[in-house]
Design a protein around this motif. Structure first.
Motif, PDB file in Angstrom:
ATOM      1  N   MET A 222     -35.528  17.248 -90.503  1.00  0.00           N
ATOM      2  CA  MET A 222     -36.656  17.112 -89.605  1.00  0.00           C
ATOM      3  C   MET A 222     -37.408  15.810 -89.875  1.00  0.00           C
ATOM      4  O   MET A 222     -37.818  15.146 -88.942  1.00  0.00           O
ATOM      5  CB  MET A 222     -37.577  18.326 -89.756  1.00  0.00           C
ATOM      6  CG  MET A 222     -38.737  18.336 -88.806  1.00  0.00           C
ATOM      7  SD  MET A 222     -38.154  18.506 -87.105  1.00  0.00           S
ATOM      8  CE  MET A 222     -39.595  19.021 -86.291  1.00  0.00           C
ATOM      9  N   ALA A 223     -37.582  15.472 -91.142  1.00  0.00           N
ATOM     10  CA  ALA A 223     -38.318  14.252 -91.489  1.00  0.00           C
ATOM     11  C   ALA A 223     -37.600  13.019 -90.957  1.00  0.00           C
ATOM     12  O   ALA A 223     -38.239  12.093 -90.440  1.00  0.00           O
ATOM     13  CB  ALA A 223     -38.499  14.150 -92.991  1.00  0.00           C
ATOM     14  N   GLU A 224     -36.265  12.997 -91.046  1.00  0.00           N
ATOM     15  CA  GLU A 224     -35.503  11.861 -90.524  1.00  0.00           C
ATOM     16  C   GLU A 224     -35.637  11.773 -89.010  1.00  0.00           C
ATOM     17  O   GLU A 224     -35.784  10.689 -88.453  1.00  0.00           O
ATOM     18  CB  GLU A 224     -34.038  11.971 -90.917  1.00  0.00           C
ATOM     19  CG  GLU A 224     -33.783  11.659 -92.373  1.00  0.00           C
ATOM     20  CD  GLU A 224     -32.313  11.732 -92.715  1.00  0.00           C
ATOM     21  OE1 GLU A 224     -31.469  11.488 -91.836  1.00  0.00           O
ATOM     22  OE2 GLU A 224     -32.021  12.047 -93.880  1.00  0.00           O
ATOM     23  N   TYR A 225     -35.568  12.921 -88.331  1.00  0.00           N
ATOM     24  CA  TYR A 225     -35.727  12.944 -86.877  1.00  0.00           C
ATOM     25  C   TYR A 225     -37.085  12.376 -86.476  1.00  0.00           C
ATOM     26  O   TYR A 225     -37.176  11.528 -85.605  1.00  0.00           O
ATOM     27  CB  TYR A 225     -35.566  14.364 -86.334  1.00  0.00           C
ATOM     28  CG  TYR A 225     -35.969  14.478 -84.883  1.00  0.00           C
ATOM     29  CD1 TYR A 225     -35.107  14.064 -83.885  1.00  0.00           C
ATOM     30  CD2 TYR A 225     -37.214  14.982 -84.516  1.00  0.00           C
ATOM     31  CE1 TYR A 225     -35.476  14.142 -82.549  1.00  0.00           C
ATOM     32  CE2 TYR A 225     -37.594  15.060 -83.189  1.00  0.00           C
ATOM     33  CZ  TYR A 225     -36.715  14.643 -82.208  1.00  0.00           C
ATOM     34  OH  TYR A 225     -37.094  14.713 -80.895  1.00  0.00           O
ATOM     35  N   LEU A 226     -38.143  12.852 -87.129  1.00  0.00           N
ATOM     36  CA  LEU A 226     -39.482  12.371 -86.800  1.00  0.00           C
ATOM     37  C   LEU A 226     -39.631  10.885 -87.092  1.00  0.00           C
ATOM     38  O   LEU A 226     -40.220  10.149 -86.306  1.00  0.00           O
ATOM     39  CB  LEU A 226     -40.547  13.158 -87.569  1.00  0.00           C
ATOM     40  CG  LEU A 226     -40.863  14.541 -87.042  1.00  0.00           C
ATOM     41  CD1 LEU A 226     -41.851  15.246 -87.957  1.00  0.00           C
ATOM     42  CD2 LEU A 226     -41.388  14.493 -85.631  1.00  0.00           C
ATOM     43  N   GLY A 227     -39.084  10.430 -88.209  1.00  0.00           N
ATOM     44  CA  GLY A 227     -39.153   9.013 -88.547  1.00  0.00           C
ATOM     45  C   GLY A 227     -38.464   8.156 -87.498  1.00  0.00           C
ATOM     46  O   GLY A 227     -39.005   7.136 -87.053  1.00  0.00           O
ATOM     47  N   ASP A 228     -37.275   8.576 -87.075  1.00  0.00           N
ATOM     48  CA  ASP A 228     -36.545   7.832 -86.039  1.00  0.00           C
ATOM     49  C   ASP A 228     -37.286   7.879 -84.712  1.00  0.00           C
ATOM     50  O   ASP A 228     -37.410   6.883 -84.012  1.00  0.00           O
ATOM     51  CB  ASP A 228     -35.141   8.398 -85.862  1.00  0.00           C
ATOM     52  CG  ASP A 228     -34.237   8.127 -87.048  1.00  0.00           C
ATOM     53  OD1 ASP A 228     -34.575   7.241 -87.865  1.00  0.00           O
ATOM     54  OD2 ASP A 228     -33.197   8.803 -87.153  1.00  0.00           O
ATOM     55  N   PHE A 229     -37.775   9.065 -84.361  1.00  0.00           N
ATOM     56  CA  PHE A 229     -38.468   9.219 -83.085  1.00  0.00           C
ATOM     57  C   PHE A 229     -39.750   8.400 -83.047  1.00  0.00           C
ATOM     58  O   PHE A 229     -40.008   7.670 -82.103  1.00  0.00           O
ATOM     59  CB  PHE A 229     -38.797  10.691 -82.836  1.00  0.00           C
ATOM     60  CG  PHE A 229     -39.568  10.926 -81.570  1.00  0.00           C
ATOM     61  CD1 PHE A 229     -38.917  10.985 -80.357  1.00  0.00           C
ATOM     62  CD2 PHE A 229     -40.945  11.066 -81.595  1.00  0.00           C
ATOM     63  CE1 PHE A 229     -39.624  11.180 -79.183  1.00  0.00           C
ATOM     64  CE2 PHE A 229     -41.667  11.268 -80.437  1.00  0.00           C
ATOM     65  CZ  PHE A 229     -40.994  11.328 -79.215  1.00  0.00           C
TER      66      PHE A 229
END
Length: 63
Positions: free
Chosen positions: A1-8
């Protein structure tokens, strides 16, 4: 989830408009309130408890 949010959020563009979570996610844009609304929506989706606190001071920006 943290990677998704960072990319988004790395593609999130500041605009002067306030959007709800749906529009902010679709447009990947909005103002600081839009980002707060979107962040709260994602937190709620994964079951995190979110609390709000009233602040009685004006926001201040300084360098």
């Amino acid at each position: 989830m943290a990677e998704y949010l960072g990319d988004f959020l790395s593609g999130f563009t500041y605009r002067g408009d306030t959007y709800n979570a749906d529009l902010a996610a679709i447009k990947q844009a909005g103002n600081c309130l839009s980002l707060a609304i979107l962040t709260k929506a994602y937190a709620s989706l994964v079951g995190l408890k979110v609390e709000h606190r009233k602040v009685n001071s004006e926001p201040v920006y300084s360098r």
